[in-house]
Design an enzyme around this catalytic site. Structure first.
Site, PDB file in Angstrom:
ATOM      1  N   SER B 138      50.391  86.438  52.749  1.00 24.31           N
ATOM      2  CA  SER B 138      51.291  85.950  51.935  1.00 24.31           C
ATOM      3  C   SER B 138      50.912  85.692  50.590  1.00 24.31           C
ATOM      4  O   SER B 138      49.824  85.886  50.307  1.00 24.31           O
ATOM      5  CB  SER B 138      51.589  84.680  52.412  1.00 24.31           C
ATOM      6  OG  SER B 138      52.554  83.863  51.766  1.00 24.31           O
ATOM      7  N   TYR B 151      49.067  76.278  54.627  1.00 29.52           N
ATOM      8  CA  TYR B 151      49.422  77.484  55.039  1.00 29.52           C
ATOM      9  C   TYR B 151      48.973  78.304  54.001  1.00 29.52           C
ATOM     10  O   TYR B 151      48.489  79.485  54.473  1.00 29.52           O
ATOM     11  CB  TYR B 151      51.022  77.644  54.486  1.00 29.52           C
ATOM     12  CG  TYR B 151      51.675  78.737  55.046  1.00 29.52           C
ATOM     13  CD1 TYR B 151      51.962  79.426  56.201  1.00 29.52           C
ATOM     14  CD2 TYR B 151      52.086  79.819  53.804  1.00 29.52           C
ATOM     15  CE1 TYR B 151      52.344  80.593  56.384  1.00 29.52           C
ATOM     16  CE2 TYR B 151      52.693  80.842  54.011  1.00 29.52           C
ATOM     17  CZ  TYR B 151      52.828  81.362  55.247  1.00 29.52           C
ATOM     18  OH  TYR B 151      53.371  82.557  55.445  1.00 29.52           O
TER      19      TYR B 151
END
Lengths: 463, 245
Positions: B138, B151
């Site tokens: 990501s 995250y």
């Protein structure tokens, strides 16, 4: 996220949305009433739910099974006809019935019991739905088929998404030898000529429809071009696809809302004159791919934007043969006097093949569809007049294309409404449904009230 | 990629990727947590033209089962020449700050389980001297930000792990492709208001396969995220730490 609109972009309403993800999931909890919403290709308010919630089915787009030997396809309800065709046409199968756009979902095709150019031969889409699963707001799931829960089957086909959510469906496709249509164009100088040619074409042509010049008047009233065709015979099997077969596949788009002045009586009548006379009065035959034949407007992405930001109203009625000549003449005259030109007008004959759907729109007679740019009151009154003329002629107006029909009209057009009422899901509703049933409470009170008394006349006037 | 193991097959990006691979006639081994949903994806793939579809429902947090899973997939498909690691959770930053157990679960799913799978897969691909490993990381892993650093750290660790793996496997003809999507409109982000930066899962899947076909190293999808992240990485830390990001 912007609230979804209907294809006519009128009316505009505020509503919540919930995206559905898996067919085995329970319905989401959401504010107000629920309404399944596929690609939003219904023109008026039957795919809208003001102050309620739309259940977006676009992610329920999985295929489940396709048998190339029998042509039976099972898929989730959000699968588009475009996806179906891409899968099955190369393997020798085709949709048994297709509307004028492939950008509708299978669920939407069932809920509106759509029809196509072959209605006189094939009837409606619902006839080919072998079975489907209906998920109700009480959590129950029913498989519905002609011989399994037949009442739910009949209520849901053409049931405008109001009986619950169709999660998946199984459709019987029809075999084709090649993807080509041998198409013939026949000029018709007026309405009588159209009716004669249309009836005469029914025996030999699987597909028929006519484009009408709505501005032609007097002796030329109803002037237009009738298109008729069949899938091409075996000698065209294996023919390589040529550019000329896809003349409409232009990849054009309408990128912005066109200003309202672009569409006026002069520009529309100039277009119509050119379009009609291009033909020079002779029938003309040509070979075409199925895509431009069935879906000419799909080639122009977002064509609804030519009507500008205010949107447009579509009107489609069917009138029985007994009254067709007079009623259509009156409807065409009234709309040509209306001062709001109809850019796209289509005439077609419907056959007498019955649909399994209780609220199905098509019935034997002649159907006429017209678009009117939304110019406010004036347009609404015109469409309301056309609705009244249709009712007086003993015809019916298509809910999927409607934004103005009256509650009285709805009750007259759909005599099985009473039978349908007990099958409404108490948590489901739509803007259309509330408009044509103004006295009907939209929340739980209704379930089980099969008495279905017609609302008092004073309430019928409310819109 | 003709015989591909898909991990996290019910995620929106994986589903879109599965469709594209199925249309190419690939053989697929699908792994996801929910058996019913996995079955829906498997039938969709089979109907769309996959040469073979096998599936297995399991929780990929169970790292002890990975070695056997990879072996089983290879047996079922008659070998493996590709793997797509698409499973992951967004987590809840606030909850992760309050309780380590929550943060640890994010790390386990996004990093530890991916690293464990990559260990099994890398050893197999290195030995057979061919294969493509595609892993969804990501943009959040490019720089830690207060709004989602747990995250971000799980994905950042994954990105670094993949860099090392790529370096190790370059001589064995194994491609290691790190895919860094930006915002994607999926059920994972259903609660987030959407804007023009959001891409569709289909868009990401096309970018992912293009990168896999081209045996790319690290790609941003859509590509404009490369520029956005270049700017974000370039902001000096003394300034960055004062920003509300």
């Amino acid at each position: 996220m912007r609230s979804p609109q209907s294809w006519g972009r009128f009316p505009r309403v505020a509503q919540e949305t919930r995206a559905l993800t898996w067919r085995s999931d329970a319905l989401p909890s959401a504010p107000g009433t629920l309404l399944p919403h596929g690609l939003g290709r219904s023109y008026g308010d039957s795919c809208l739910n003001a102050d309620g919630t739309l259940l977006l089915t676009s992610a329920l787009d999985r295929l489940i099974d396709f048998d190339p030997a029998t042509g039976v396809l099972r898929c989730e309800s959000g699968v588009t006809l475009d996806t179906v065709l891409r899968l099955v046409a190369p393997r020798g199968w085709f949709l048994p019935v297709t509307p004028g756009t492939k950008y509708v979902t299978v669920g939407g095709a069932i809920a509106n019991d759509v029809h196509g150019k072959n209605h006189h031969r094939g009837g409606t889409f619902g006839r080919y739905v072998r079975r489907f699963e209906l998920l109700r707001s009480d959590g129950t799931r029913r498989v519905c088929a002609p011989d399994e829960n037949p009442d739910w089957y009949g209520a849901t086909i053409g049931g405008l998404g109001l009986t619950g959510l169709i999660t998946w469906a199984e459709v019987q496709l029809v075999p084709i030898r090649n993807p080509y249509i041998l198409q013939e164009t026949v000029p018709c100088e007026n309405l009588d000529a159209f009716l004669d040619v249309a009836r005469a074409s029914e025996a030999d042509y699987e597909f028929t429809m006519a484009w009408v010049d709505c501005l032609a008047r007097g002796r030329k009233l109803g002037r237009g071009l009738l298109f008729r065709g069949n899938f091409a015979p075996p000698q065209f099997d294996g023919l390589p696809l040529a550019k000329s077969h896809l003349s409409h596949g232009s990849g054009l788009a309408v990128p912005v809302d066109m200003p309202a002045f672009c569409l006026n009586r002069l520009s529309v009548s100039a277009f119509n004159w050119l379009y009609y006379h291009r033909q020079r009065g002779r029938p003309r035959q040509r070979l075409t791919h199925y895509d431009p034949f069935f879906y000419p407007l799909d080639a122009i992405y977002g064509w609804n934007r030519i009507y500008g930001a205010r949107g447009f109203l579509q009107f489609q009625c069917v009138v029985p043969y007994s009254t067709a000549r007079d009623a259509l003449r009156e409807i065409l005259e009234r709309s040509s006097r209306g001062g709001v030109p109809s850019f796209l007008s289509v005439l077609k004959t419907f056959g007498d093949i019955p649909s399994p759907g209780w609220l199905s729109f098509p019935r034997q007679g002649v159907t006429l569809a017209m678009d009117f740019a939304n110019r406010g009151e004036k347009t609404w009154r015109l469409v309301e007049d056309l609705d009244r003329l249709t009712r007086e002629a003993g015809g019916a107006v298509y809910p999927a294309k409607d934004a103005r029909m009256s509650p009285e009209s709805f009750a007259a057009y759909f005599p099985r409404r009473e039978q349908f009422l007990p099958y409404l899901d108490p948590a489901f509703s739509s803007s259309f449904w509330r408009r044509v049933n103004p006295a009907t409470p939209s929340l739980p009170a209704l379930e089980g009230s099969a008495d279905g008394a017609t609302p008092p006349v004073s309430l019928l006037a409310i819109r | 990629m003709k015989k591909v193991l898909i991990l996290g097959a019910t995620s929106a990006i994986a589903q879109a990727t599965v469709r594209l691979l199925a249309a190419r006639g690939a053989s697929l081994y699908l792994v996801g947590r929910n058996a019913q949903n996995l079955e829906a994806v498997a039938k969709d793939a089979a109907t769309r033209g996959a040469a073979k579809v096998e599936s297995r429902a399991m929780d990929l947090d169970d790292c002890g089962a990975h070695e056997a899973l990879v072996e089983q997939a290879a047996q079922a498909l008659g070998g493996l020449d590709g793997a797509v690691i698409a499973h992951g959770v967004l987590g809840d930053q606030d909850a992760s700050q309050r309780a380590w157990a929550t943060a640890e679960a994010v790390m386990r799913t996004n990093f530890l389980s991916a690293a464990s799978l990559l260990t099994s897969l890398a050893n197999r691909f290195e030995a057979q001297k061919t294969g493509t490993l595609v892993v969804i990381s990501s943009v959040a892993g490019d720089r830690g930000r207060q709004s989602n650093y747990v995250y971000g750290a799980s994905k950042g660790a994954l990105t670094v792990f993949l860099q090392g793996l790529r370096n190790r496997l370059a001589k064995s003809n194994v491609a290691v492709v790190t895919v860094k999507p930006g915002f994607v409109d999926t059920p994972m982000t259903a609660h987030v208001p959407k804007n023009k930066l959001f891409a569709s899962p289909e868009q990401v899947a096309r970018g992912l396969l293009r990168a896999a076909d081209g045996r790319k190293n690290e790609v941003y999808v859509p590509g404009f995220w490369a520029l956005i992240m270049l700017i974000i990485r370039s902001i000096p830390e003394p300034i960055f730490k004062r920003l509300k990001l």
